[in-house]
Design an enzyme around this catalytic site. Structure first.
Site, mmCIF file in Angstrom:
data_model
loop_
_atom_site.group_PDB
_atom_site.id
_atom_site.type_symbol
_atom_site.label_atom_id
_atom_site.label_comp_id
_atom_site.label_asym_id
_atom_site.label_seq_id
_atom_site.Cartn_x
_atom_site.Cartn_y
_atom_site.Cartn_z
ATOM 1 N N GLU A 103 26.711 16.134 49.145
ATOM 2 C CA GLU A 103 25.852 14.339 49.679
ATOM 3 C C GLU A 103 24.593 14.321 48.602
ATOM 4 O OE1 GLU A 103 27.335 12.723 51.605
ATOM 5 O OE2 GLU A 103 28.679 13.769 52.173
ATOM 6 N N CYS A 159 17.551 9.540 52.511
ATOM 7 C CA CYS A 159 17.987 9.333 51.601
ATOM 8 C C CYS A 159 18.987 7.754 51.562
ATOM 9 C CB CYS A 159 19.929 10.311 51.404
ATOM 10 S SG CYS A 159 20.593 10.570 53.047
#
Ligand code: NAD
Length: 468
Positions: A216, A250
């Site tokens: 991720e 993110c």
């Protein structure tokens, strides 16, 4: 790290694997109980968690932390508890005519021991959602939180130790060196959340053991605004996405691509939206988060200076407080792709605005760069929206908004290309951390048994029948 610690890491893994093999996969009831206990312990330590986050960031709104860390975490645990029974059920599969009387099904079995590495930006949810997923999938787990949030990591360690024995879940602390030793362990799966650069190292280390990875990662997530779209419908949502956790997200909108005729209108409403979010200003606002540390504060300041030196208009939308590393939002106009701010993930409250003349130009701009973790599209015209979505590849998408795909429990969450490998959250998390074991039970009779030597006319007839 010293050899002793590397040996300790190995011995935790060995013990977890041995107890996993000995005990077998936990039943649904046990997994649900574990998830409920995890949730209860998180809620019990709610105040400790929020205080620890504040300590680590210097300034971080407890309400924002509750909204962006605890709510998604608790919701995702609730979702897993509710749906786990369904996910765990063996799935009946089709058996072809020649194998009739046989049965085929798929069992999702836990892989064994999962190693998880977490970043500092959402240090609670990005450590504990993966952990809850590993538990739901019936695995044992070792978790390494970020070295940059020591107070939060300590609370996470306490939560885990309060409910899990170390042979089921263990938390180990340390920095990059520990991370490197950790990712070299022969886990059954590694779920890494962090930067693309470190993700590549983790993938390399995992490959030596043929350990599957879910990565991720990060990247530059664009916002595309369709030509002529009502700017007041965009600005609040982009400002919210950019300034949550001061842009240290993110999936934060990294930069905006707007039609050249609409740029000034966007710039005007964005400034209003930013002021509306923190009417008392940014430095000292209890609702605004500080940049994690001096290193990142200086990195962001130098991105702004570099843009200014190369001719960008720098519009500062508040007062900074350098000693507390609070960076007020910055809007950058007249940005070029060569500027440093367009070369790396920003991860802060700085919003570059670039213009396009045609949507195809915007699409080409995105496609000329690494595949983003998120893509945001604002527009009502379906044909234009389809053109952007069909002709770009990214992790998830939110249309007419920002960030919110993340909290849809029934959507997979993950990047593609430079922004990641694989996905988790909800069912996809369960799938990522289990092995799809296909099982075939042969019936007492089926046509295939007639295809064994000694071959004769019957075999010829069947072969010809199948190869029609
Ligand atoms: P980072 O990659 O620097 O660190 C992440 C973790 O990796 C930390 O625990 C660190 O100790 C560990 N680590 C460092 N060196 C290592 C090595 N050689 N081997 C193994 N582990 C090592 O990332 P960060 O600065 O903590 O977080 C910010 C980055 O994470 C941004 O790029 C952001 O976009 C990304 N991110 C992605 C997601 C997502 O879900 N896709 C979520 C949050 C953050």
């Amino acid at each position: 790290m010293s050899d002793v610690t590397a040996i300790e890491l190995h011995s935790i893994l060995d013990r977890q694997r041995a107890t996993f093999l000995n005990a077998g996969p936990p039943a649904l009831k046990q997994r649900r109980t574990d998830l409920r206990r995890l949730k209860a312990e998180i809620l019990k330590r709610r105040t400790d968690i929020l205080r620890a986050l504040k300590t680590d960031f210097g300034q971080r709104s407890e309400r924002e932390s509750a909204i962006v860390e605890l709510i998604p975490l608790v919701q995702s645990i609730n979702y897993m508890i509710a749906h786990l029974g369904h996910w765990m059920k063996p799935q009946r599969r089709h058996v072809s005519a020649y194998f009739q009387c046989g049965r085929a099904w798929v069992v999702r079995q836990p892989v064994g021991v999962v190693g998880m590495i977490a970043p500092w930006n959402y240090p609670v949810s990005l450590a504990l959602v993966p952990l809850a997923t590993a538990v739901a999938a019936g695995n044992r787990a070792m978790l390494k939180p970020s070295e940059f949030t020591p107070a939060t990591s300590a609370v996470i360690g306490e939560i885990v130790r309060a409910i899990f024995p170390p042979e089921q879940v263990a938390v180990v602390t340390g920095g990059g060196e520990v991370g490197a030793a950790f990712s070299a362990l022969p886990f059954d799966h590694i779920l890494f959340t962090g930067s693309t650069a470190v993700g590549k190292k983790v993938a390399e280390a995992a490959a030596r053991n043929l350990t599957p990875v879910t990565l991720e990662l990060g990247g530059k997530s664009p916002v595309v605004i369709a030509p002529g779209f009502a700017m007041r419908r965009v600005a609040d949502r982009v400002a919210f996405g950019k300034l949550t956790n001061a842009g240290q997200t993110c999936i934060a909108p990294d930069y905006v691509l707007v039609h050249e005729d609409d740029r000034d209108a966007f710039a005007a409403v964005y400034q209003d939206a930013v002021k509306k979010l923190h009417p008392g200003g940014y430095a000292g606002s209890p609702d605004y988060t500080a940049i994690l540390n001096t290193h990142h504060y200086e990195r962001l300041s130098s991105l702004i200076d570099n843009a200014a030196a190369q001719g960008a208009q720098v519009i500062r939308l508040g007062t900074d407080s350098a000693p507390d590393h609070v960076l007020a939002p910055v809007l950058l106009l007249d940005v070029t792709p060569q500027m440093a701010v367009m070369q790396e993930e920003i991860f802060g409250p700085v919003l570059p605005v670039l213009t396009y003349r045609t949507l195809d130009e915007a699409i080409a701009f995105i496609n000329a760069r690494p595949r983003p973790l998120a893509l945001y599209y604002f527009g009502d015209n379906r044909a234009e929206r389809d053109r952007v979505l069909k002709n770009t590849v990214s992790g998830n998408v939110t249309i007419n908004g920002t960030l919110m795909h993340y909290v849809q429990d029934d959507l997979p969450f993950g990047g593609v290309g430079d922004s990641g490998i694989g996905a988790y959250h909800g069912k996809e998390g369960f799938i990522a951390l289990t092995h799809a074991r296909g099982v075939y039970r042969q019936g007492r009779f089926n046509a295939a048994t007639l295809l064994q030597p000694p071959f004769g006319k019957l075999a010829d007839a069947i072969i010809n029948l199948i190869l029609r």
